[in-house]
Design a protein around this motif. Sequence first.
Motif, mmCIF file in Angstrom:
data_model
loop_
_atom_site.group_PDB
_atom_site.id
_atom_site.type_symbol
_atom_site.label_atom_id
_atom_site.label_comp_id
_atom_site.label_asym_id
_atom_site.label_seq_id
_atom_site.Cartn_x
_atom_site.Cartn_y
_atom_site.Cartn_z
ATOM 1 N N ASP A 1 43.752 23.592 54.232
ATOM 2 C CA ASP A 1 43.772 22.272 54.866
ATOM 3 C C ASP A 1 44.914 22.129 55.866
ATOM 4 O OD1 ASP A 1 41.558 21.401 53.385
ATOM 5 O OD2 ASP A 1 42.837 20.867 51.686
ATOM 6 N N GLY A 2 45.593 23.236 56.150
ATOM 7 C CA GLY A 2 46.666 23.198 57.128
ATOM 8 C C GLY A 2 47.965 22.645 56.566
ATOM 9 N N PHE A 3 48.841 22.227 57.475
ATOM 10 C CA PHE A 3 50.170 21.761 57.122
ATOM 11 C C PHE A 3 50.422 20.388 57.728
ATOM 12 C CE2 PHE A 3 50.138 26.373 57.535
ATOM 13 C CZ PHE A 3 50.618 26.777 56.299
ATOM 14 N N ALA A 4 51.215 19.596 57.021
ATOM 15 C CA ALA A 4 51.543 18.269 57.526
ATOM 16 C C ALA A 4 52.540 18.330 58.680
ATOM 17 C CB ALA A 4 52.100 17.401 56.401
ATOM 18 N N SER A 5 53.307 19.416 58.768
ATOM 19 C CA SER A 5 54.325 19.559 59.807
ATOM 20 C C SER A 5 54.600 21.028 60.058
ATOM 21 C CB SER A 5 55.623 18.858 59.387
ATOM 22 O OG SER A 5 56.186 19.512 58.257
ATOM 23 N N LEU A 6 55.255 21.308 61.171
ATOM 24 C CA LEU A 6 55.669 22.681 61.455
ATOM 25 C C LEU A 6 56.677 23.160 60.425
ATOM 26 C CD1 LEU A 6 56.076 22.572 65.354
ATOM 27 C CD2 LEU A 6 54.222 23.620 64.044
ATOM 28 N N GLU A 7 57.512 22.262 59.938
ATOM 29 C CA GLU A 7 58.510 22.629 58.937
ATOM 30 C C GLU A 7 57.831 23.081 57.642
ATOM 31 O OE1 GLU A 7 62.446 23.408 58.119
ATOM 32 O OE2 GLU A 7 61.542 22.698 59.989
ATOM 33 N N GLU A 8 56.737 22.441 57.286
ATOM 34 C CA GLU A 8 55.997 22.850 56.100
ATOM 35 C C GLU A 8 55.399 24.241 56.288
ATOM 36 O OE1 GLU A 8 51.939 21.309 54.023
ATOM 37 O OE2 GLU A 8 53.528 19.787 54.214
ATOM 38 N N ALA A 9 54.908 24.513 57.501
ATOM 39 C CA ALA A 9 54.390 25.854 57.796
ATOM 40 C C ALA A 9 55.515 26.881 57.731
ATOM 41 C CB ALA A 9 53.732 25.862 59.175
ATOM 42 N N ALA A 10 56.693 26.511 58.223
ATOM 43 C CA ALA A 10 57.842 27.416 58.180
ATOM 44 C C ALA A 10 58.224 27.736 56.737
ATOM 45 C CB ALA A 10 59.026 26.797 58.912
ATOM 46 N N GLU B 1 60.046 25.235 66.019
ATOM 47 C CA GLU B 1 59.268 24.937 67.225
ATOM 48 C C GLU B 1 58.480 26.138 67.729
ATOM 49 O OE1 GLU B 1 58.714 21.935 69.017
ATOM 50 O OE2 GLU B 1 59.367 21.316 67.027
ATOM 51 N N GLY B 2 59.007 27.350 67.481
ATOM 52 C CA GLY B 2 58.294 28.544 67.929
ATOM 53 C C GLY B 2 56.924 28.689 67.296
ATOM 54 N N LEU B 3 56.697 28.010 66.169
ATOM 55 C CA LEU B 3 55.398 28.092 65.494
ATOM 56 C C LEU B 3 54.293 27.407 66.277
ATOM 57 C CD1 LEU B 3 56.405 27.521 61.758
ATOM 58 C CD2 LEU B 3 55.639 29.630 62.832
ATOM 59 N N ARG B 4 54.644 26.619 67.278
ATOM 60 C CA ARG B 4 53.619 25.982 68.100
ATOM 61 C C ARG B 4 52.731 27.019 68.781
ATOM 62 N NH1 ARG B 4 54.294 20.528 69.249
ATOM 63 N NH2 ARG B 4 56.227 19.617 68.462
ATOM 64 N N ARG B 5 53.235 28.254 68.939
ATOM 65 C CA ARG B 5 52.426 29.303 69.557
ATOM 66 C C ARG B 5 51.357 29.830 68.612
ATOM 67 N NH1 ARG B 5 57.754 31.359 71.267
ATOM 68 N NH2 ARG B 5 57.575 32.813 69.524
ATOM 69 N N ASN B 6 51.555 29.634 67.310
ATOM 70 C CA ASN B 6 50.644 30.205 66.323
ATOM 71 C C ASN B 6 49.834 29.175 65.544
ATOM 72 O OD1 ASN B 6 51.503 32.900 66.850
ATOM 73 N ND2 ASN B 6 53.340 32.514 65.647
ATOM 74 N N LEU B 7 50.154 27.915 65.706
ATOM 75 C CA LEU B 7 49.394 26.854 65.056
ATOM 76 C C LEU B 7 48.933 25.847 66.105
ATOM 77 C CD1 LEU B 7 52.121 27.299 62.848
ATOM 78 C CD2 LEU B 7 50.343 26.184 61.486
ATOM 79 N N ARG B 8 47.919 25.089 65.762
ATOM 80 C CA ARG B 8 47.417 24.053 66.656
ATOM 81 C C ARG B 8 47.319 22.742 65.884
ATOM 82 N NH1 ARG B 8 48.619 27.528 69.426
ATOM 83 N NH2 ARG B 8 47.569 28.468 71.234
ATOM 84 N N LEU B 9 47.719 21.655 66.537
ATOM 85 C CA LEU B 9 47.625 20.328 65.949
ATOM 86 C C LEU B 9 46.202 19.817 66.118
ATOM 87 C CD1 LEU B 9 49.138 18.011 64.580
ATOM 88 C CD2 LEU B 9 49.654 17.112 66.873
ATOM 89 N N ARG B 10 45.525 19.593 65.015
ATOM 90 C CA ARG B 10 44.128 19.181 65.043
ATOM 91 C C ARG B 10 44.017 17.649 65.085
ATOM 92 N NH1 ARG B 10 42.213 23.743 66.983
ATOM 93 N NH2 ARG B 10 42.471 25.517 65.571
ATOM 94 N N PRO B 11 42.837 17.142 65.409
ATOM 95 C CA PRO B 11 42.655 15.681 65.496
ATOM 96 C C PRO B 11 43.012 14.928 64.227
ATOM 97 C CG PRO B 11 40.821 16.801 66.552
ATOM 98 C CD PRO B 11 41.639 17.869 65.883
ATOM 99 N N ASP B 12 42.945 15.593 63.056
ATOM 100 C CA ASP B 12 43.286 14.923 61.803
ATOM 101 C C ASP B 12 44.784 14.887 61.539
ATOM 102 O OD1 ASP B 12 43.804 17.544 61.191
ATOM 103 O OD2 ASP B 12 42.439 17.672 59.479
ATOM 104 N N GLY B 13 45.583 15.384 62.508
ATOM 105 C CA GLY B 13 47.032 15.354 62.372
ATOM 106 C C GLY B 13 47.617 16.506 61.582
ATOM 107 N N ARG B 14 46.785 17.483 61.205
ATOM 108 C CA ARG B 14 47.242 18.642 60.455
ATOM 109 C C ARG B 14 47.416 19.840 61.384
ATOM 110 N NH1 ARG B 14 48.817 17.704 55.279
ATOM 111 N NH2 ARG B 14 48.067 19.780 54.621
ATOM 112 N N TRP B 15 48.428 20.669 61.087
ATOM 113 C CA TRP B 15 48.656 21.904 61.825
ATOM 114 C C TRP B 15 47.906 23.037 61.126
ATOM 115 C CZ3 TRP B 15 51.426 22.194 66.357
ATOM 116 C CH2 TRP B 15 52.191 21.076 66.691
ATOM 117 N N ARG B 16 47.100 23.768 61.893
ATOM 118 C CA ARG B 16 46.342 24.880 61.318
ATOM 119 C C ARG B 16 46.579 26.146 62.127
ATOM 120 N NH1 ARG B 16 43.320 20.376 60.102
ATOM 121 N NH2 ARG B 16 42.420 20.326 57.995
#
Length: 283
Positions: A155-164, A181-196
Amino acid sequence: MSIATTGSARPVEFRGAGGLRLAGDCWGDDGDRVVLLLHGTGQTRHSWKRTGIHLAARGFRVIAIDTRGHGDSAWASAAEGYALDVLTQDVCAVLDQIGEPVTLVGASLGGLIGLQVASELGADRVRKLVLVDVVPRIEKGGGTRIRTFMQGNPDGFASLEEAADAIAAYLPHRPRPRSSEGLRRNLRLRPDGRWRWHWDPQFLRKPDHRVHAWVGELESAAATLGVPILVVRGALSDVISREAVEQFVAAVPTAKFVELSGAGHTAAGDDNDAFTDAVVEFV
């Protein structure tokens, strides 16, 4: 292909098997010897950024591509589109478009694909081959750990920090970056507000009925290929054992082996300076 400065990448695009769009980055100048970088499962071309910059500064034209279903490359319409043979066809098509011999550097799955490409196209098309923490025979436990990580957090992550946090747990040997912030290259913010993660979940469902036969084919191909091969193993890796690497090198007359003491399976990112030095010396 026009010139790209050594410090910054220029986006490039290729067509893989069936015309599927493959995104890439390029460093270096036209006319320089070409190094093609192939990332591992679940990664993107951005994992090669520092390596690309360093190699370009040493006089190479460096191209890193996103494997189909990863990063900014197009996704296959079905899991069958991620079969190992199809991934190999993609890279063969990229080499046709580059139009000159290359050195292939592949991490994990990218290394196995590179070995298959070299066996199909031969020494006239592939000058040298670098296998980053991979040989045809991998450790079951390490492979399972990778798959478990990739299947986690559906279901992805609520934030980049959670992914980290998830990455830090997966790679405990690697110092945690000060910023996520570097994780923005590997995750995408989806319409539901989750990072996948920016890769197709179907990739893990790709057909594997030929995997065991493929391993044998790769071992035989490597032994007769005649292309200089460098195996770079992370000493902390649980994906390939030192014994498996030594057996591979003993069976392949053109192969040599270096080990990075502070690195794991993600060797290029764990100790990029040592990794790049080893690759530059070999290339």
